[in-house]
Write a protein that holds these residues in place. Sequence first.
Motif, PDB file in Angstrom:
ATOM      1  N   ALA A 207      27.406 -10.504  -4.443  1.00  0.00           N
ATOM      2  CA  ALA A 207      28.049 -11.811  -4.628  1.00  0.00           C
ATOM      3  C   ALA A 207      26.995 -12.869  -4.910  1.00  0.00           C
ATOM      4  CB  ALA A 207      28.851 -12.199  -3.394  1.00  0.00           C
ATOM      5  N   VAL A 208      27.389 -13.877  -5.682  1.00  0.00           N
ATOM      6  CA  VAL A 208      26.510 -15.005  -5.971  1.00  0.00           C
ATOM      7  C   VAL A 208      27.350 -16.278  -5.946  1.00  0.00           C
ATOM      8  CG1 VAL A 208      26.800 -14.655  -8.465  1.00  0.00           C
ATOM      9  CG2 VAL A 208      24.867 -15.989  -7.629  1.00  0.00           C
ATOM     10  N   GLU A 209      26.821 -17.331  -5.349  1.00  0.00           N
ATOM     11  CA  GLU A 209      27.522 -18.606  -5.270  1.00  0.00           C
ATOM     12  C   GLU A 209      26.563 -19.750  -5.566  1.00  0.00           C
ATOM     13  OE1 GLU A 209      29.350 -19.103  -1.494  1.00  0.00           O
ATOM     14  OE2 GLU A 209      30.600 -17.311  -1.636  1.00  0.00           O
ATOM     15  N   GLN A 210      27.112 -20.813  -6.170  1.00  0.00           N
ATOM     16  CA  GLN A 210      26.353 -22.042  -6.368  1.00  0.00           C
ATOM     17  C   GLN A 210      27.350 -23.178  -6.424  1.00  0.00           C
ATOM     18  OE1 GLN A 210      25.928 -24.097  -9.393  1.00  0.00           O
ATOM     19  NE2 GLN A 210      27.685 -23.118 -10.364  1.00  0.00           N
ATOM     20  N   ASN A 211      26.943 -24.385  -6.037  1.00  0.00           N
ATOM     21  CA  ASN A 211      27.898 -25.481  -5.891  1.00  0.00           C
ATOM     22  C   ASN A 211      27.938 -26.439  -7.067  1.00  0.00           C
ATOM     23  OD1 ASN A 211      25.415 -26.687  -5.476  1.00  0.00           O
ATOM     24  ND2 ASN A 211      26.027 -27.864  -3.682  1.00  0.00           N
ATOM     25  N   GLY A 212      27.282 -26.123  -8.178  1.00  0.00           N
ATOM     26  CA  GLY A 212      27.340 -26.983  -9.359  1.00  0.00           C
ATOM     27  C   GLY A 212      28.600 -26.739 -10.166  1.00  0.00           C
ATOM     28  N   ILE A 213      29.024 -27.754 -10.900  1.00  0.00           N
ATOM     29  CA  ILE A 213      30.206 -27.650 -11.755  1.00  0.00           C
ATOM     30  C   ILE A 213      29.874 -28.206 -13.129  1.00  0.00           C
ATOM     31  CG2 ILE A 213      32.602 -28.341 -12.106  1.00  0.00           C
ATOM     32  CD1 ILE A 213      32.907 -28.597  -9.119  1.00  0.00           C
ATOM     33  N   ALA A 214      30.081 -27.412 -14.147  1.00  0.00           N
ATOM     34  CA  ALA A 214      29.830 -27.836 -15.526  1.00  0.00           C
ATOM     35  C   ALA A 214      30.939 -28.776 -15.992  1.00  0.00           C
ATOM     36  CB  ALA A 214      29.752 -26.618 -16.432  1.00  0.00           C
ATOM     37  N   PRO A 215      30.680 -29.628 -16.994  1.00  0.00           N
ATOM     38  CA  PRO A 215      31.742 -30.506 -17.502  1.00  0.00           C
ATOM     39  C   PRO A 215      32.868 -29.669 -18.095  1.00  0.00           C
ATOM     40  CG  PRO A 215      29.862 -30.512 -18.975  1.00  0.00           C
ATOM     41  CD  PRO A 215      29.421 -29.787 -17.746  1.00  0.00           C
ATOM     42  N   ALA A 216      34.097 -30.173 -17.964  1.00  0.00           N
ATOM     43  CA  ALA A 216      35.249 -29.418 -18.445  1.00  0.00           C
ATOM     44  C   ALA A 216      36.375 -30.360 -18.802  1.00  0.00           C
ATOM     45  CB  ALA A 216      35.706 -28.418 -17.389  1.00  0.00           C
ATOM     46  N   SER A 217      37.212 -29.923 -19.731  1.00  0.00           N
ATOM     47  CA  SER A 217      38.373 -30.708 -20.145  1.00  0.00           C
ATOM     48  C   SER A 217      39.595 -30.298 -19.340  1.00  0.00           C
ATOM     49  CB  SER A 217      38.661 -30.492 -21.641  1.00  0.00           C
ATOM     50  OG  SER A 217      37.595 -30.940 -22.434  1.00  0.00           O
ATOM     51  N   LEU A 218      40.444 -31.272 -19.055  1.00  0.00           N
ATOM     52  CA  LEU A 218      41.704 -31.010 -18.375  1.00  0.00           C
ATOM     53  C   LEU A 218      42.669 -30.399 -19.387  1.00  0.00           C
ATOM     54  CD1 LEU A 218      43.371 -31.340 -15.775  1.00  0.00           C
ATOM     55  CD2 LEU A 218      44.064 -33.578 -16.620  1.00  0.00           C
ATOM     56  N   ILE A 219      43.122 -29.180 -19.110  1.00  0.00           N
ATOM     57  CA  ILE A 219      43.973 -28.484 -20.072  1.00  0.00           C
ATOM     58  C   ILE A 219      45.402 -28.293 -19.592  1.00  0.00           C
ATOM     59  CG2 ILE A 219      42.057 -27.258 -21.161  1.00  0.00           C
ATOM     60  CD1 ILE A 219      42.757 -24.829 -19.443  1.00  0.00           C
ATOM     61  N   ARG A 220      45.627 -28.408 -18.295  1.00  0.00           N
ATOM     62  CA  ARG A 220      46.977 -28.149 -17.791  1.00  0.00           C
ATOM     63  C   ARG A 220      47.181 -28.837 -16.444  1.00  0.00           C
ATOM     64  NH1 ARG A 220      49.465 -24.148 -14.565  1.00  0.00           N
ATOM     65  NH2 ARG A 220      51.623 -23.713 -15.176  1.00  0.00           N
ATOM     66  N   VAL A 221      48.384 -29.360 -16.259  1.00  0.00           N
ATOM     67  CA  VAL A 221      48.745 -29.979 -14.990  1.00  0.00           C
ATOM     68  C   VAL A 221      50.077 -29.404 -14.550  1.00  0.00           C
ATOM     69  CG1 VAL A 221      49.357 -32.118 -13.815  1.00  0.00           C
ATOM     70  CG2 VAL A 221      47.495 -32.109 -15.460  1.00  0.00           C
ATOM     71  N   ALA A 222      50.182 -29.058 -13.282  1.00  0.00           N
ATOM     72  CA  ALA A 222      51.421 -28.487 -12.756  1.00  0.00           C
ATOM     73  C   ALA A 222      51.706 -29.085 -11.391  1.00  0.00           C
ATOM     74  CB  ALA A 222      51.314 -26.970 -12.664  1.00  0.00           C
ATOM     75  N   VAL A 223      52.983 -29.062 -11.012  1.00  0.00           N
ATOM     76  CA  VAL A 223      53.392 -29.495  -9.680  1.00  0.00           C
ATOM     77  C   VAL A 223      53.462 -28.265  -8.795  1.00  0.00           C
ATOM     78  CG1 VAL A 223      55.178 -30.590  -8.294  1.00  0.00           C
ATOM     79  CG2 VAL A 223      54.671 -31.460 -10.585  1.00  0.00           C
ATOM     80  N   GLY A 224      52.638 -28.239  -7.757  1.00  0.00           N
ATOM     81  CA  GLY A 224      52.593 -27.092  -6.866  1.00  0.00           C
ATOM     82  C   GLY A 224      53.397 -27.325  -5.606  1.00  0.00           C
ATOM     83  N   ASP A 225      53.361 -26.344  -4.720  1.00  0.00           N
ATOM     84  CA  ASP A 225      54.073 -26.459  -3.450  1.00  0.00           C
ATOM     85  C   ASP A 225      53.549 -27.657  -2.666  1.00  0.00           C
ATOM     86  OD1 ASP A 225      55.435 -24.205  -4.144  1.00  0.00           O
ATOM     87  OD2 ASP A 225      54.288 -22.838  -2.868  1.00  0.00           O
ATOM     88  N   GLY A 226      54.456 -28.292  -1.932  1.00  0.00           N
ATOM     89  CA  GLY A 226      54.073 -29.461  -1.149  1.00  0.00           C
ATOM     90  C   GLY A 226      54.012 -30.736  -1.957  1.00  0.00           C
ATOM     91  N   GLY A 227      54.456 -30.685  -3.229  1.00  0.00           N
ATOM     92  CA  GLY A 227      54.417 -31.877  -4.071  1.00  0.00           C
ATOM     93  C   GLY A 227      53.044 -32.200  -4.611  1.00  0.00           C
ATOM     94  N   ARG A 228      52.106 -31.252  -4.497  1.00  0.00           N
ATOM     95  CA  ARG A 228      50.760 -31.487  -5.016  1.00  0.00           C
ATOM     96  C   ARG A 228      50.755 -31.430  -6.542  1.00  0.00           C
ATOM     97  NH1 ARG A 228      47.217 -26.948  -2.722  1.00  0.00           N
ATOM     98  NH2 ARG A 228      49.049 -25.797  -3.431  1.00  0.00           N
ATOM     99  N   ILE A 229      50.029 -32.345  -7.162  1.00  0.00           N
ATOM    100  CA  ILE A 229      49.847 -32.323  -8.613  1.00  0.00           C
ATOM    101  C   ILE A 229      48.487 -31.703  -8.870  1.00  0.00           C
ATOM    102  CG2 ILE A 229      49.735 -33.709 -10.710  1.00  0.00           C
ATOM    103  CD1 ILE A 229      51.431 -35.800  -9.220  1.00  0.00           C
TER     104      ILE A 229
END
Length: 333
Positions: A207-229
């Motif tokens: 396993a390998v882990e790192q906490n960085g996040i590359a730039p990314a475009s928002l491609i999809r939005v959904a309403v999940g359980d609990g009313g979370r967007i």
Amino acid sequence: IQGDGFFILKDNHGATLYTRAGNFQVDVSGYLVTPSGERVQGWMEGADGTVNTNTAIGDIRIPVGTLKTPIATTEFSLDLNLDAGAVAGQPDGTFSTSVEVVDSLGASHILTVTFTKTANAGEWDYEITIAGADVGSSNATEQLATGTITFDSNGQLSSPASSSPAVNFDITGLANGAADMKLDWYLYTSAGAPRLTQYRHASALSAVEQNGIAPASLIRVAVGDGGRILAQYSNGHQRVVGYLALASIRNPDSLIAVGNNNFQTSARTALPAVGLPDTGGRGKVSGGALESSTVDIAKEFTNLIVYQRGYQVNSRVVVAADELSQETINLKR
């Protein structure tokens, strides 16, 4: 909605409406709306990236197509085993693996970690390198850190000790102009368990882990359980960007239907209590689900049979009354 409650809407005139129909969509301006155009109300994330549900509700606007800011890597970890049977100077005495890290501009860099068996039992040297071109060097690679790790007779990491769980090093002078990086390579978990072992098994990374996040475009939005967007980005990351608001009304029968599955309050309607789903007696919100009918089919079929039998009996009464009338007329004649 599973239970009591209504979604809160605003129409084009600013009037508040209520509905239990959750078939929402995004309009051309990015607002979450009903099929008839009313804007859904709730809470969206602020400039600090958090969602504060203690503030007033407002229109939910989905930032479709926006770019997520990169987060530079500050720490990483490798879960691996080094072969206890490896011999110094032999092919199995060297093992290399890599980890991809992200700088402040969102660019990725590959760090190579090489382990070399020494002549001492349970001892390995390590070296961390980066491609020379990444730091403006003409060399193929540049060294970032070196050291030695030692395993005990049970194959557990003993040095560095768990009291010094990380190897610290810097990456300076990045050729793309990104800020210098300060990295921690964690050899132990937060509970103090070693991530590196030495057993009589082929050297391998698990396993390998790192906490960085590359730039990314928002491609999809959904309403999940609990009313979370939930927002899903092109790099596979997903995060909560808002919550739907739910209103609890003590006497929903007093609401006035205004069409399109929407209702408005009347003079007899109790003041709606607004809050998150599944709190304060409000129902749960299930994403991607349809609300079942509240009609009891068995009960309605039973009532239908009762009504049918009642109709048959009443029709016979009418026939009997008609026959009696006819007989009375005949007697008179």
